[in-house]
Write an enzyme that holds these catalytic residues in place. Structure first.
Site, PDB file in Angstrom:
ATOM      1  N   CYS A 112      31.925  36.538  39.829  1.00  0.00           N
ATOM      2  CA  CYS A 112      32.196  35.267  39.626  1.00  0.00           C
ATOM      3  C   CYS A 112      30.878  34.436  39.767  1.00  0.00           C
ATOM      4  O   CYS A 112      31.559  33.592  39.408  1.00  0.00           O
ATOM      5  CB  CYS A 112      33.601  35.485  40.094  1.00  0.00           C
ATOM      6  SG  CYS A 112      34.521  36.102  40.062  1.00  0.00           S
ATOM      7  N   HIS A 245      34.300  27.347  39.725  1.00  0.00           N
ATOM      8  CA  HIS A 245      35.131  28.489  39.191  1.00  0.00           C
ATOM      9  C   HIS A 245      36.101  28.446  38.849  1.00  0.00           C
ATOM     10  O   HIS A 245      36.572  28.173  40.000  1.00  0.00           O
ATOM     11  CB  HIS A 245      34.294  30.257  39.954  1.00  0.00           C
ATOM     12  CG  HIS A 245      35.003  30.916  39.669  1.00  0.00           C
ATOM     13  ND1 HIS A 245      35.412  32.026  38.871  1.00  0.00           N
ATOM     14  CD2 HIS A 245      35.638  32.141  40.361  1.00  0.00           C
ATOM     15  CE1 HIS A 245      35.923  32.961  38.817  1.00  0.00           C
ATOM     16  NE2 HIS A 245      35.983  32.989  39.787  1.00  0.00           N
ATOM     17  N   ASN A 275      41.399  33.835  35.852  1.00  0.00           N
ATOM     18  CA  ASN A 275      40.005  34.037  36.010  1.00  0.00           C
ATOM     19  C   ASN A 275      39.289  34.930  35.480  1.00  0.00           C
ATOM     20  O   ASN A 275      39.445  36.213  35.256  1.00  0.00           O
ATOM     21  CB  ASN A 275      40.309  34.564  37.836  1.00  0.00           C
ATOM     22  CG  ASN A 275      39.034  34.574  38.220  1.00  0.00           C
ATOM     23  OD1 ASN A 275      37.714  34.900  37.571  1.00  0.00           O
ATOM     24  ND2 ASN A 275      39.163  34.776  40.010  1.00  0.00           N
TER      25      ASN A 275
HETATM   26  O1  UT7 Z   1      37.267  35.099  41.305  1.00  0.00           O
HETATM   27  C1  UT7 Z   1      37.562  35.745  42.658  1.00  0.00           C
HETATM   28  C2  UT7 Z   1      38.532  36.428  42.525  1.00  0.00           C
HETATM   29  N1  UT7 Z   1      40.347  35.578  43.449  1.00  0.00           N
HETATM   30  C3  UT7 Z   1      40.367  35.035  44.053  1.00  0.00           C
HETATM   31  O2  UT7 Z   1      40.079  34.113  43.875  1.00  0.00           O
HETATM   32  C4  UT7 Z   1      41.648  35.109  44.245  1.00  0.00           C
HETATM   33  C5  UT7 Z   1      41.980  34.405  46.021  1.00  0.00           C
HETATM   34  N2  UT7 Z   1      43.431  34.283  46.423  1.00  0.00           N
HETATM   35  C6  UT7 Z   1      44.543  33.873  45.463  1.00  0.00           C
HETATM   36  O3  UT7 Z   1      44.183  33.036  44.518  1.00  0.00           O
HETATM   37  C7  UT7 Z   1      45.598  33.963  46.506  1.00  0.00           C
HETATM   38  O4  UT7 Z   1      45.182  34.679  47.507  1.00  0.00           O
HETATM   39  C8  UT7 Z   1      46.780  35.105  45.794  1.00  0.00           C
HETATM   40  C9  UT7 Z   1      47.302  33.967  44.834  1.00  0.00           C
HETATM   41  C10 UT7 Z   1      46.191  36.057  45.342  1.00  0.00           C
HETATM   42  C11 UT7 Z   1      48.055  34.869  46.375  1.00  0.00           C
HETATM   43  O5  UT7 Z   1      48.581  33.517  47.408  1.00  0.00           O
HETATM   44  P1  UT7 Z   1      48.679  34.124  48.486  1.00  0.00           P
HETATM   45  O6  UT7 Z   1      49.553  32.665  48.703  1.00  0.00           O
HETATM   46  O7  UT7 Z   1      48.058  34.751  49.503  1.00  0.00           O
HETATM   47  O8  UT7 Z   1      49.729  35.585  48.457  1.00  0.00           O
HETATM   48  P2  UT7 Z   1      49.668  36.598  48.869  1.00  0.00           P
HETATM   49  O9  UT7 Z   1      48.688  37.902  48.426  1.00  0.00           O
HETATM   50  O10 UT7 Z   1      49.786  36.137  50.923  1.00  0.00           O
HETATM   51  O11 UT7 Z   1      51.123  37.474  49.427  1.00  0.00           O
HETATM   52  C12 UT7 Z   1      52.566  36.351  49.169  1.00  0.00           C
HETATM   53  C13 UT7 Z   1      53.327  37.920  49.002  1.00  0.00           C
HETATM   54  C14 UT7 Z   1      53.461  39.321  49.138  1.00  0.00           C
HETATM   55  O12 UT7 Z   1      54.960  39.222  49.649  1.00  0.00           O
HETATM   56  P3  UT7 Z   1      55.582  39.225  51.140  1.00  0.00           P
HETATM   57  O13 UT7 Z   1      54.066  40.467  51.080  1.00  0.00           O
HETATM   58  O14 UT7 Z   1      55.215  38.177  51.828  1.00  0.00           O
HETATM   59  O15 UT7 Z   1      57.155  40.146  51.031  1.00  0.00           O
HETATM   60  C15 UT7 Z   1      52.969  39.494  47.837  1.00  0.00           C
HETATM   61  O16 UT7 Z   1      53.761  41.234  47.983  1.00  0.00           O
HETATM   62  O17 UT7 Z   1      53.717  37.776  47.361  1.00  0.00           O
HETATM   63  C16 UT7 Z   1      53.733  38.971  46.963  1.00  0.00           C
HETATM   64  N3  UT7 Z   1      52.415  39.581  45.816  1.00  0.00           N
HETATM   65  C17 UT7 Z   1      53.241  38.717  44.663  1.00  0.00           C
HETATM   66  N4  UT7 Z   1      54.820  38.662  44.321  1.00  0.00           N
HETATM   67  C18 UT7 Z   1      54.956  38.225  42.828  1.00  0.00           C
HETATM   68  C19 UT7 Z   1      51.914  39.454  44.995  1.00  0.00           C
HETATM   69  N5  UT7 Z   1      51.194  39.614  43.880  1.00  0.00           N
HETATM   70  C20 UT7 Z   1      52.532  39.179  43.565  1.00  0.00           C
HETATM   71  C21 UT7 Z   1      52.786  39.372  42.382  1.00  0.00           C
HETATM   72  N6  UT7 Z   1      54.368  38.246  42.340  1.00  0.00           N
HETATM   73  N7  UT7 Z   1      52.341  38.689  41.052  1.00  0.00           N
END
Ligand code: UT7
Length: 318
Positions: A112, A245, A275
């Protein structure tokens, strides 16, 4: 001699995949995706489109805006993580499809951060006097390296391409660039698969520890922006537009806050694109140039972060 961006172009594939479309085949919801990332929809390349096709379309639009032809271009650099093939480079394929027979061509792989890496390198190649008109393109088809059963990754990415024309100039356009990498953090965002002996070895899909990437991104983006500002003897008060980004609105907001840049001065396009990795910054630049927000003479701060781990910033006088 300096280098200056004189034109931009971009291209998005026609097919739109909304959050509701995704919720039909993976356990997610529009509400979760919007609140966690700000993304509402993303574009998906057609089966007969390759990354080079997206790049060519964006490149042609940038050339038209610059009033140049393909024959005027003497360097093509494509930042991509999703090349058409292992080799030759996507840039060589773009050179052929554009008919830019006077251009040297190579790819940059910094995920990225790829566009900022490419811009930094090409700036030096143009400023040295060796190249006069360069096409710098970020182009990606992430839809082909996503595991569509993994809700933690497949909802976040999209396909697209953006391009800039960088020409030799008597006045500075690229004011400062700074690049960083930390390969020890490669496990938090990667595609571990590769080809060995005629077979794919390892998992060929995107793997991401979202919260770890989030934390790292917020830490490094503002810091590297401050580094380029210091190099140019500027402060955040001198920035007209922040073009970060486009991965997640929460990361973008946090970066703006840490830098002290108002939300109204930040270009955000992630809502309708997801993204797009190396394509996200040139796509956002082209959007803001064409809708009249970025104007000649203004100061534009770009900042990228991604797998590697890599990050970097380019401070630009438009
Ligand atoms: O270019 C660089 C590449 N990537 C990035 O910049 C991404 C960086 N990270 C992020 O943007 C965020 O961490 C995410 C958007 C990926 C996730 O947000 P978060 O607030 O960090 O959520 P999390 O990963 O801590 O997940 C929270 C919950 C989990 O459930 P439990 O364990 O709390 O029950 C996940 O299993 O959300 C669940 N979850 C989803 N639920 C519905 C994960 N993906 C999804 C989904 N839909 N698509």
């Amino acid at each position: 001699m300096f280098s200056k961006i004189v034109a931009t172009g971009s291209y998005l594939p026609e097919k739109i995949l909304t959050n509701d479309d995704l919720a039909k085949f993976v356990d997610t919801s529009d509400e979760w995706i919007r609140t966690r990332s700000g993304i509402q929809s993303r574009r998906i390349a057609a089966d007969n489109e390759e990354t080079s096709d997206l790049a060519v379309n964006a490149g042609r639009r940038a050339l038209d805006a610059a009033g140049l032809t393909a024959a005027d271009i003497d360097l093509i650099v494509v930042a991509t993580t999703t090349p058409d093939m292992i080799f030759p480079s996507t840039a060589c394929i773009v050179q052929d499809k554009l008919g830019a027979s006077n251009a040297a061509a190579f790819d940059i792989q910094a995920v990225c951060s790829g566009f900022v890496y490419a811009l930094s390198i090409v700036d030096k190649m143009v400023a040295s006097g060796q190249h006069k008109n360069a096409l710098v393109i970020g182009a990606e088809i992430y839809s082909r390296i996503l595991n569509w059963k993994d809700r933690a990754t497949c909802v976040l990415f999209g396909d697209g391409a953006g391009a800039v024309v960088l020409t030799a100039s008597q006045t500075p356009g690229i004011l400062a660039t700074r690049l960083h990498a930390d390969g020890s953090r490669r496990a938090i965002l990667n595609v571990p698969g590769h080809v060995r002996g005629g077979q794919v070895w390892g998992d060929p899909y995107v793997h991401m520890d979202g919260p770890a990437v989030f934390k790292m991104a917020v830490q490094v983006m503002a810091d590297v922006c401050n580094e380029t500002l210091a190099m140019a003897n500027m402060t955040a008060a001198d920035i007209d537009w922040l073009v970060p980004h486009q991965a997640n609105v929460r990361i973008i907001d946090a970066t703006g806050k840490r830098l002290g840049i108002a939300q109204e001065k930040t270009i955000v396009t992630v809502q309708g694109q997801g993204n797009t990795s190396a394509a996200s910054i040139p796509l956002a630049l082209d959007t803001a140039v064409r809708d009249g927000r970025i104007k000649p003479g203004q100061v534009v701060q770009t900042v990228g972060v991604g797998g590697g781990f890599t990050w970097g910033s380019a401070l630009i006088r438009w």
